[in-house]
Design a protein around this motif. Sequence first.
Motif, short mmCIF file in Angstrom:
data_model
loop_
_atom_site.label_atom_id
_atom_site.label_comp_id
_atom_site.label_asym_id
_atom_site.label_seq_id
_atom_site.Cartn_x
_atom_site.Cartn_y
_atom_site.Cartn_z
N HIS A 131 0.81 1.38 6.03
CA HIS A 131 1.00 -0.01 5.65
C HIS A 131 1.07 -0.89 6.91
O HIS A 131 0.45 -1.95 6.97
CB HIS A 131 2.26 -0.20 4.81
CG HIS A 131 2.53 -1.63 4.49
ND1 HIS A 131 1.79 -2.32 3.57
CD2 HIS A 131 3.43 -2.51 5.00
CE1 HIS A 131 2.22 -3.57 3.51
NE2 HIS A 131 3.22 -3.70 4.37
N ARG A 173 -4.39 5.22 -5.45
CA ARG A 173 -5.73 5.18 -6.08
C ARG A 173 -6.72 5.99 -5.25
O ARG A 173 -7.52 6.74 -5.79
CB ARG A 173 -6.24 3.74 -6.21
CG ARG A 173 -5.80 3.03 -7.43
CD ARG A 173 -6.59 1.75 -7.67
NE ARG A 173 -6.73 0.90 -6.51
CZ ARG A 173 -5.85 -0.02 -6.10
NH1 ARG A 173 -4.74 -0.19 -6.78
NH2 ARG A 173 -6.08 -0.75 -5.03
N TRP A 174 -6.70 5.84 -3.94
CA TRP A 174 -7.62 6.58 -3.08
C TRP A 174 -7.34 8.07 -3.13
O TRP A 174 -8.26 8.88 -3.16
CB TRP A 174 -7.54 6.06 -1.65
CG TRP A 174 -8.05 4.65 -1.48
CD1 TRP A 174 -8.64 3.86 -2.44
CD2 TRP A 174 -7.99 3.88 -0.30
NE1 TRP A 174 -8.96 2.65 -1.90
CE2 TRP A 174 -8.57 2.61 -0.59
CE3 TRP A 174 -7.51 4.09 0.98
CZ2 TRP A 174 -8.68 1.61 0.35
CZ3 TRP A 174 -7.62 3.08 1.92
CH2 TRP A 174 -8.20 1.86 1.61
N TRP A 216 -16.21 -0.39 4.07
CA TRP A 216 -15.15 0.03 3.16
C TRP A 216 -15.20 1.53 2.91
O TRP A 216 -14.17 2.18 2.76
CB TRP A 216 -15.20 -0.74 1.85
CG TRP A 216 -14.70 -2.13 2.08
CD1 TRP A 216 -15.44 -3.28 2.06
CD2 TRP A 216 -13.37 -2.53 2.42
NE1 TRP A 216 -14.64 -4.36 2.36
CE2 TRP A 216 -13.36 -3.93 2.58
CE3 TRP A 216 -12.18 -1.84 2.60
CZ2 TRP A 216 -12.22 -4.63 2.91
CZ3 TRP A 216 -11.04 -2.54 2.94
CH2 TRP A 216 -11.06 -3.92 3.08
N SER A 228 0.17 1.54 -4.05
CA SER A 228 -0.73 1.73 -5.19
C SER A 228 -2.18 1.91 -4.73
O SER A 228 -2.92 2.69 -5.32
CB SER A 228 -0.61 0.58 -6.19
OG SER A 228 -0.98 -0.64 -5.59
N THR A 229 -2.58 1.22 -3.67
CA THR A 229 -3.94 1.40 -3.14
C THR A 229 -4.11 2.81 -2.60
O THR A 229 -5.10 3.49 -2.89
CB THR A 229 -4.23 0.36 -2.03
OG1 THR A 229 -4.21 -0.94 -2.61
CG2 THR A 229 -5.58 0.61 -1.38
N LEU A 289 -1.81 -1.80 3.70
CA LEU A 289 -2.19 -1.23 2.41
C LEU A 289 -0.96 -0.99 1.56
O LEU A 289 0.07 -0.55 2.06
CB LEU A 289 -2.92 0.10 2.60
CG LEU A 289 -4.24 0.02 3.33
CD1 LEU A 289 -4.72 1.42 3.68
CD2 LEU A 289 -5.27 -0.69 2.50
N SER A 290 -1.09 -1.23 0.27
CA SER A 290 0.02 -0.98 -0.64
C SER A 290 0.05 0.49 -1.04
O SER A 290 -0.94 1.21 -0.94
CB SER A 290 -0.12 -1.85 -1.89
OG SER A 290 -1.22 -1.40 -2.66
N VAL A 316 -11.90 3.78 3.61
CA VAL A 316 -11.30 4.61 2.56
C VAL A 316 -11.28 6.07 3.00
O VAL A 316 -10.26 6.75 2.86
CB VAL A 316 -12.05 4.44 1.22
CG1 VAL A 316 -11.60 5.49 0.21
CG2 VAL A 316 -11.85 3.04 0.66
#
Length: 97
Positions: A24, A36-37, A3, A32-33, A29-30, A7
């Motif tokens: 995506h 966040r990253w 992970w 929002s993800t 991946l969304s 990331v």
Amino acid sequence: MFWRVAVLVISALRQGGYTLRRLHGLFCLSRSTLERWRRYFHELFPPSRCWQRLRGLLLPVVAPQDLPQGLIERFIRSRSDPVAGLIRCLQALLDPV
């Protein structure tokens, strides 16, 4: 460990011009993800103890707004093999001293 690699690399791809739609499609991946990253690398990581120690080892210093792409590029340029550079970057993030 997987992970951390995902990331780091996906965040750098986004910073390097990959569209949200393309990321995506590649990784499911969304938005929002990815946000966040992005926030982690631009707001939370720069003041961290890990980054404060690591950035002192990099000359010239990688600017916070260039994270994570600038960090990955720095390590890849320092090695003859891109995979070796990425591995060294991850090692440095795990134990920068």
